[in-house]
Design an enzyme around this catalytic site. Sequence first.
Site, mmCIF file in Angstrom:
data_model
loop_
_atom_site.group_PDB
_atom_site.id
_atom_site.type_symbol
_atom_site.label_atom_id
_atom_site.label_comp_id
_atom_site.label_asym_id
_atom_site.label_seq_id
_atom_site.Cartn_x
_atom_site.Cartn_y
_atom_site.Cartn_z
ATOM 1 N N GLU A 49 63.504 48.157 33.398
ATOM 2 C CA GLU A 49 63.682 48.985 34.602
ATOM 3 C C GLU A 49 63.926 50.421 34.147
ATOM 4 O O GLU A 49 65.026 50.965 34.253
ATOM 5 C CB GLU A 49 64.844 48.448 35.441
ATOM 6 C CG GLU A 49 64.879 49.033 36.847
ATOM 7 C CD GLU A 49 65.933 48.391 37.736
ATOM 8 O OE1 GLU A 49 66.562 47.402 37.307
ATOM 9 O OE2 GLU A 49 66.128 48.899 38.858
ATOM 10 N N ASP A 55 65.506 43.582 46.645
ATOM 11 C CA ASP A 55 66.440 44.114 45.653
ATOM 12 C C ASP A 55 67.748 44.527 46.334
ATOM 13 O O ASP A 55 68.258 43.800 47.166
ATOM 14 C CB ASP A 55 65.807 45.257 44.854
ATOM 15 C CG ASP A 55 66.328 45.308 43.419
ATOM 16 O OD1 ASP A 55 67.087 44.415 43.025
ATOM 17 O OD2 ASP A 55 65.971 46.252 42.680
HETATM 18 ZN ZN LIG Z 1 67.561 43.468 40.884
#
Ligand SMILES: [Zn+2]
Length: 437
Positions: free
Chosen positions: A233, A331
């Site tokens: 990420e 998310d």
């Molecule tokens: Zn996540």
Amino acid sequence: MTSGIIPESGQFLLANVRVHASVTPGFTAAFDSDGFALANIAVADGRVSSITAHGRSKAPVEAIDFGGRIILPCFVDCHTHIDKGHIWPRKPNPDGTFMGALNAAGADRVARWSAEDLARRMDFSLRSAYAHGTRALRTHLDSVAPQEEISWPVFETMREAWRGSIELQGACLIGIEGVRDKKWFDRLAKRVASAKGVLGVVTYMVPDLEELLDHVFAQAIKHGLDLDFHADETDDIAAISLKKIAEAALWNGFEGNILVGHCCSLARQPDLDVLDTLDKVAKAGLAVVSLPMCNLYLQDRRGDGTTPRWRGVTLLHEMKARGIPVAVASDNTRDPFYAYGDLDMLEVYRMATRILHFDHPVADWPQAVTATPAGVMRLDGFGTLAAGGDADFIVFKGRSWTELLSRPESDRIVVRSGRAIDRQLPDYAELDELMVE
Ligand SMILES: [Zn+2]
């Protein structure tokens, strides 16, 4: 308050609704270039008894004409963090960066995440998801010691309370360095197994990544657990943990399901490296979930007054072209990782359409919020609309993609087991007392 349009009897015929080819297996019709066909859907005893082409024969008198409105199966949200949800008012992200998020969320967890605090925020999140039409949801649970002792029992209670309304799954969440303490990690894996959860880890480039991944896979194999990773990420092109996960899956002969989230750096890497990684991801049978709203928020935030230049999402089109199962999900919601959101998968799909170009053609992209995550989560019969299947679906106002994706569709009708549900959203004020400094 129910819609008034769907009969309370649970026995009716929805006439003249627009179904999509990608999520109505077993229904053959002349689908148009947008993937739609008009259909009549009969519902009885909580199930879809038949789906037939509209206009073939005269609809029976008890039919309700929906004028071509789109109907989709209920959503499946395979990557959320409802343990972090809604802490924003008491712990905002000071600068909108990833590090700002990590530090703020970590500090809030240590200071505030009692069982009661978690339970109230998680229930709030689930009520929102349910009202928007979500039927199954996987949440990650921060499991850094001693939080795992608090969060997993709350999760188990919540899952029972919501059974039949939302199928709730849990995955533990720790940084890959946490695996170095093997004794503690093995205990965590055992705890996750006893809760019938999923083994989850955040991967980034540490020197002993391969060794640590091997240990994660060994524990998953030992306990028969599926895996769920947060990988890469970041915009750092040196971040290749997605490839390392695929390699580890292959050499460990792993047979469970593996879901990998984010994979942001992949979109920044040279084509040849990308192709090599995607070959391995496909061969290892990994599924990938992109989190378009959170990635857009956190990635390429420069903090120097300049404008972001990239979208943060991973290469879903290239993955899908290779047969890799791909999904999008919510998310974070109203926490330091994402200041907004309400677990509305229509919003996620609408944003994904814009950010990731799920259009021209739409093709089978609706599966990315329905059937594909259902497969990853091993939920038979979820995410599709089929004769003999459950009558769990959403009737929208929109009659075309441009109508559906241009308005919030706050007036959608959610039907669960053949009955329209109360779609009242929880009031933010309910959480006020948890937000006091
Ligand atoms: Zn996540």
